[in-house]
Design an enzyme around this catalytic site. Structure first.
Site, mmCIF file in Angstrom:
data_model
loop_
_atom_site.group_PDB
_atom_site.id
_atom_site.type_symbol
_atom_site.label_atom_id
_atom_site.label_comp_id
_atom_site.label_asym_id
_atom_site.label_seq_id
_atom_site.Cartn_x
_atom_site.Cartn_y
_atom_site.Cartn_z
ATOM 1 C CE LYS A 101 -2.031 3.094 1.969
ATOM 2 N NZ LYS A 101 -1.881 4.516 1.532
ATOM 3 C CD GLU A 103 12.534 1.611 10.480
ATOM 4 O OE1 GLU A 103 13.104 2.172 11.426
ATOM 5 O OE2 GLU A 103 12.636 0.396 10.223
ATOM 6 C CB CYS A 116 12.541 8.761 9.247
ATOM 7 S SG CYS A 116 13.584 7.636 8.348
ATOM 8 C CD GLU A 136 9.314 12.780 12.045
ATOM 9 O OE1 GLU A 136 8.202 12.248 12.104
ATOM 10 O OE2 GLU A 136 10.339 12.207 11.626
#
Ligand code: NAP
Ligand code: MG
Length: 500
Positions: free
Chosen positions: A197, A272, A306, A404
């Site tokens: 996906k 992750e 990331c 973040e």
């Protein structure tokens, strides 16, 4: 504010691909959805529509999972000689290489990253994941062990290492093909079947990849591709009783939702997630190398990484010079559309991300931080650009220091000694990565041990390699990708004990 260049025309191949009707890959065939909903995907450099993707229905999800289930259970992939599986994965890597130019262009126009990075970072690294993991197909093994409680010879006991089953691979938009490869490659090597996906903003390279499976020799149904929304398609995959494993990369919030949902069926889950990675500059650094290193650590991929080095800690003795250098590098970066050869930094992936990043910068302003350079979008432009931004006079409680941002925004802080900077570095819910910059080997190793993160770099940042495990401490994730650990996450062990 400088005017930005125009996006050059797309190549004929890419225009041809964009004119195709988008479909779902189920059981080795491109098929229409059972519904009629679509999701738009845009070129972030211009805001223009690129394609309408299928927004898969629950029924589509059921069809894809059933195809993956059949392909797993009848052994058409798992039961194949492992050397043959290895060759098919290698052939897929070769095919990606043959189509690298087209895939790089698609990645650039769908995500917004400069074409140079798509063709020098994303696509080669995706290929490397397949080539590295292909080798494990023939090398994964169980073992033999005599039971410790029984006399020698009373039992024959061994441990089989088996593929986990059907895996749902849910990936984000920052490195679309690479993130897909990080999951497809080990899942294939382990012998799983799967449903991919891709992110709604960036599904084009996954769809193009789907064209190559048959040519590589992958049996039908081994890899299925469903486009559509995370809250519906992604969620249905996580709930599905016939899915055995979920491998997810994305935001920490969605990672938590997935963990909760997957608990109902006790699926295996690897995550992750986000980061707030510190970059630590000791007093003895080579100033030029350190300045360039800190700038690249945050501005590469417009900070949508990331492991982006979003918290910069510089020793008090070098702070002013270093931060001035990073700000100057930021102000010189050439922003531009993804296909323009001069562009060094592209737009953010979507208008939502642009607005989100700008609101973080605004929060820093209102909380009293100083914006040394950047701090704005390009409101006169339809692309989703945000200037590379350096923020100083921050404190640990500010939103920009805790959350973040996922954009080209770095916050700089001074420190005086090693223990203090280790405390700063660990003062975060995240623990994905960190970099330490120094010529002092002893300081390097001390900090490498003290900082709680899945990856520590010394005098570099963002270096990943298919052979080295990658993943997060704390709320940056669970499990590791890449390396032997990466493929192990797609397997189960089975202990067999036979009385003789
Ligand atoms: P996200 O929502 O976590 O998306 C990642 C993937 O998960 C996408 O394929 C998404 O589908 C899917 N998804 C969303 N909700 C889901 C659900 N309830 N169940 C199953 N799958 C679901 O990330 P985003 O919204 O695109 O980005 C938001 C923030 O996430 C960023 O600002 C950044 O902080 C972080 N992020 C981190 C990484 C990383 O590498 N660690 C990568 C990307 C983003 P859709 O595409 O339809 O949303
Ligand atoms: Mg797009």
């Amino acid at each position: 504010m400088a005017t930005l260049a125009a996006q050059p025309d797309f190549s004929e191949k890419v225009r041809g691909f964009l004119n195709r009707e988008t479909q779902l890959l189920i059981d080795g065939k491109w098929v229409a959805s059972t519904g009629s909903k679509t999701v738009e995907t845009h070129d972030p450099s211009t805001g223009k529509l690129l394609a309408n993707l299928v927004d898969a229905t629950d029924e589509d999800v059921n069809r894809a999972v059933a195809a993956a289930r059949r392909a797993f259970d009848d052994g058409r992939w798992t039961g194949m000689p492992s050397a043959q599986r290895e060759r098919i994965i290698l052939r897929l890597a070769d095919l990606i290489e043959q189509h690298a130019e087209e895939l790089a262009e698609l990645e650039a126009i769908d995500n917004g990253k400069p074409h140079f990075f798509a063709s020098h970072v994303d696509i080669p690294n995706a290929i490397a994941q397949f080539r590295y993991q292909a080798g494990w197909a023939t090398k994964l093994n169980g073992g033999h062990s005599a039971p410790s409680s029984a006399p020698e010879g009373a039992f024959h006991a061994y441990v089989r290492r088996e593929p986990l089953g059907v895996a749902a691979l849910i990936v984000p938009w920052n490195f679309p093909l690479l993130m897909a490869a990080l999951k497809l490659a080990p899942a294939l090597a382990a012998g799983c079947t799967m449903i991919l996906k891709p992110a709604e903003q960036t599904s084009l390279t996954a769809l193009r990849l789907g064209d190559l499976f048959q040519e590589a020799g992958l049996p039908d149904g081994v890899v299925n591709i469903l486009t559509g929304l995370g809250e519906t398609v992604g969620d249905a995959l996580v709930r599905h009783p016939d899915v055995d494993k979920v491998a997810f990369t994305g935001s920490t919030n969605v990672g938590k939702i997935i963990t909760r949902t997957a608990a109902d069926t006790l699926k295996r889950v690897t995550l992750e997630l986000g980061g707030k990675s510190p970059v630590i500059m000791m007093p003895d650094v080579d100033m030029e190398q350190a300045t360039g290193g800190a700038a690249n650590a945050i501005f590469f991929n417009a900070g949508q990484v990331c492991v982006a080095g979003s918290r910069l800690y510089a020793h008090r003795s070098i702070f002013d010079k270093l931060v001035e250098g990073v700000a100057s590098a930021a102000s010189k970066l050439k922003l531009g559309p993804s296909l323009h050869s001069d562009s060094q930094m592209g737009p953010l992936v979507s208008s939502e991300q642009r607005d989100r990043v700008l609101s973080y910068i605004e929060s820093a302003r209102t909380q009293g931080a100083s914006i040394l350079t950047g701090g704005q979008g390009h409101s006169d432009h339809d692309g989703y650009f945000v200037q590379p931004t350096v923020i100083a006079d921050v404190n640990r409680d500010m939103k920009v220091m805790r959350e973040e941002i996922f954009g080209p925004v770095v916050c700089a802080t001074r420190f005086d000694d090693l223990d203090e900077v280790a405390r700063h570095a660990n003062d975060s819910e995240f623990g994905l990565a960190a970099s330490v910059w120094t010529k002092d080997v002893s300081v390097m190793h001390k900090l490498a041990a003290k900082v709680k993160a899945g990856t520590i770099w010394g005098n570099c940042h963002s270096m990943i390699d298919a052979s080295l495990p990658f993943g997060g401490y704390k709320q940056s994730g669970t499990g590791r990708e890449q390396g032997l650990e990466g493929v192990m996450n797609y397997t189960e062990t089975k202990t067999v004990i036979i009385a003789l």
